[in-house]
Design a protein around this motif. Structure first.
Motif, PDB file in Angstrom:
ATOM      1  N   SER A   1       0.831  -1.208   0.000  1.00  0.00           N
ATOM      2  CA  SER A   1       0.000   0.000   0.000  1.00  0.00           C
ATOM      3  C   SER A   1       0.862   1.253   0.000  1.00  0.00           C
TER       4      SER A   1
ATOM      5  N   LEU B   1       2.231   1.620  -3.545  1.00  0.00           N
ATOM      6  CA  LEU B   1       1.199   2.088  -4.480  1.00  0.00           C
ATOM      7  C   LEU B   1       0.815   3.543  -4.179  1.00  0.00           C
TER       8      LEU B   1
ATOM      9  N   THR C   1       0.128  -7.521  -2.768  1.00  0.00           N
ATOM     10  CA  THR C   1      -0.901  -7.422  -1.730  1.00  0.00           C
ATOM     11  C   THR C   1      -2.044  -8.383  -2.036  1.00  0.00           C
TER      12      THR C   1
ATOM     13  N   ILE D   1      -4.140   1.764   4.947  1.00  0.00           N
ATOM     14  CA  ILE D   1      -4.573   3.060   4.408  1.00  0.00           C
ATOM     15  C   ILE D   1      -3.597   4.158   4.859  1.00  0.00           C
TER      16      ILE D   1
ATOM     17  N   PHE E   1      -4.977  -5.500  -2.014  1.00  0.00           N
ATOM     18  CA  PHE E   1      -5.209  -4.622  -0.872  1.00  0.00           C
ATOM     19  C   PHE E   1      -4.714  -3.212  -1.175  1.00  0.00           C
ATOM     20  N   SER E   2      -3.650  -3.112  -1.970  1.00  0.00           N
ATOM     21  CA  SER E   2      -3.042  -1.796  -2.220  1.00  0.00           C
ATOM     22  C   SER E   2      -3.991  -0.865  -2.965  1.00  0.00           C
ATOM     23  N   THR E   3      -4.711  -1.382  -3.972  1.00  0.00           N
ATOM     24  CA  THR E   3      -5.649  -0.525  -4.707  1.00  0.00           C
ATOM     25  C   THR E   3      -6.836  -0.152  -3.822  1.00  0.00           C
ATOM     26  N   TYR E   4      -7.230  -1.095  -2.956  1.00  0.00           N
ATOM     27  CA  TYR E   4      -8.288  -0.799  -1.976  1.00  0.00           C
ATOM     28  C   TYR E   4      -7.877   0.401  -1.119  1.00  0.00           C
ATOM     29  N   ALA E   5      -6.617   0.388  -0.635  1.00  0.00           N
ATOM     30  CA  ALA E   5      -6.133   1.475   0.230  1.00  0.00           C
ATOM     31  C   ALA E   5      -6.054   2.800  -0.523  1.00  0.00           C
ATOM     32  N   THR E   6      -5.485   2.773  -1.740  1.00  0.00           N
ATOM     33  CA  THR E   6      -5.322   4.040  -2.464  1.00  0.00           C
ATOM     34  C   THR E   6      -6.671   4.562  -2.992  1.00  0.00           C
TER      35      THR E   6
ATOM     36  N   THR F   1      -9.501   4.237  -1.404  1.00  0.00           N
ATOM     37  CA  THR F   1     -10.124   4.853  -0.228  1.00  0.00           C
ATOM     38  C   THR F   1      -9.589   6.269  -0.039  1.00  0.00           C
ATOM     39  N   LEU F   2      -8.240   6.390  -0.135  1.00  0.00           N
ATOM     40  CA  LEU F   2      -7.607   7.709  -0.006  1.00  0.00           C
ATOM     41  C   LEU F   2      -8.091   8.652  -1.091  1.00  0.00           C
TER      42      LEU F   2
ATOM     43  N   ALA G   1     -14.415   1.680   2.415  1.00  0.00           N
ATOM     44  CA  ALA G   1     -13.437   0.939   3.224  1.00  0.00           C
ATOM     45  C   ALA G   1     -14.132  -0.136   4.055  1.00  0.00           C
TER      46      ALA G   1
END
Lengths: 124, 136
Positions: free
Chosen positions: A44, A47, A76, A109, B90-95, B97-98, B113
């Motif tokens: 994360s 990315l 991930t 996040i 998970f990384s695309t989920y996090a970015t 959300t941001l 999220a």
């Protein structure tokens, strides 16, 4: 070409996830899924940084396909995160399951935000 | 997935299976993201669908592998670690959300999220339990 880079990055990311998980779990002998947490947080952050670069500077499509879509996506995982949470929960470790979900969400996040901020500072 | 430290070193073919699976899973995820484009500031539908369907499938897969008498030793590396690990992200989920938060839509970001995690966990459980029930 994009398809080739996505496949290459995804394959390498998956292998690195497997190696990292084995190494971390062997080191931290515990029932908490530290290995998956590690790859999800690190991926994360990477990315986030790549997203910051893409927003501010001209990021080549190759980099996006190979690293952002391929590598970070392959490194991930959501499926293992979900399955490990189920294992903790059904294994009567409910507090640990809730902790695992909370820590993964917050750290993942948060790491993406830090990566984004650092890249935005570099490429502004 | 957590393994005891005493497991033997994986052979080269396990790495090949994971790499090939990761490549295929990533391509499937990429294909879905092209088919269902995501405009910035909007709910990331394709990543949501990817992660929830991947979680449903890992539930099905783990139930099948647990029930199998002697599953091939490359099945889990190829299908679980490789394909489903590469497919979900998970990384695309996090970015993403941001991205919603910085686009001035913090509530959509929070909803995304939590909805992803909730739907994904229900999907793993459902996939696992339904498969177990059907096999009985």
């Amino acid at each position: 070409m994009t398809v080739l880079f996505v496949a290459l990055g995804g394959g390498l990311g998956a292998i690195l996830r497997f190696l990292t998980d084995r190494r971390v779990q062997a080191w931290r002998k515990s029932a908490f899924p530290w290995g998956t947490l590690t790859v999800n947080v690190v991926g994360s952050a990477i990315l986030g940084a790549l997203t910051g670069w893409a927003l501010h500077g001209g990021q080549p499509d190759t980099v996006r396909a190979l690293l952002a879509v391929g590598f970070c996506g392959g490194l991930t995982t959501f499926s293992t995160f979900g399955y490990e949470t189920l294992l903790l929960f059904t294994g009567k470790r409910r507090a640990r399951a809730v902790l695992y979900v909370g820590v993964t969400m917050a750290a993942g996040i948060g790491a993406a935000a830090i990566g984004l901020l650092i890249a935005s500072a570099i490429w502004r | 997935m957590a393994e005891p430290a005493s497991v033997p070193r994986p052979r080269w073919d396990a790495f090949a299976a994971i790499g090939a699976g990761g490549a295929l899973g990533s391509l499937a995820r990429y294909g879905l993201s092209v088919a269902v484009p995501h405009s910035p500031g909007r709910f990331p539908l394709s990543t949501f669908a990817t992660n929830v369907s991947g979680c449903l499938l890992i539930g099905v897969l783990t139930a099948l592998l647990t029930a199998a008498k002697k599953p091939h030793r490359l099945l889990r590396p190829f299908l679980g670690v490789g394909i489903l690990g590469g497919y979900t992200t998970f990384s695309t989920y996090a970015t993403d959300t941001l991205d919603l938060v910085t686009a001035g839509r913090p509530f959509t970001g929070l909803a995304y999220a939590f909805a992803t995690v909730a739907a994904a966990l229900v999907a793993v459980y459902a996939g696992h339990e339904i498969t177990r029930a059907v096999r009985k």
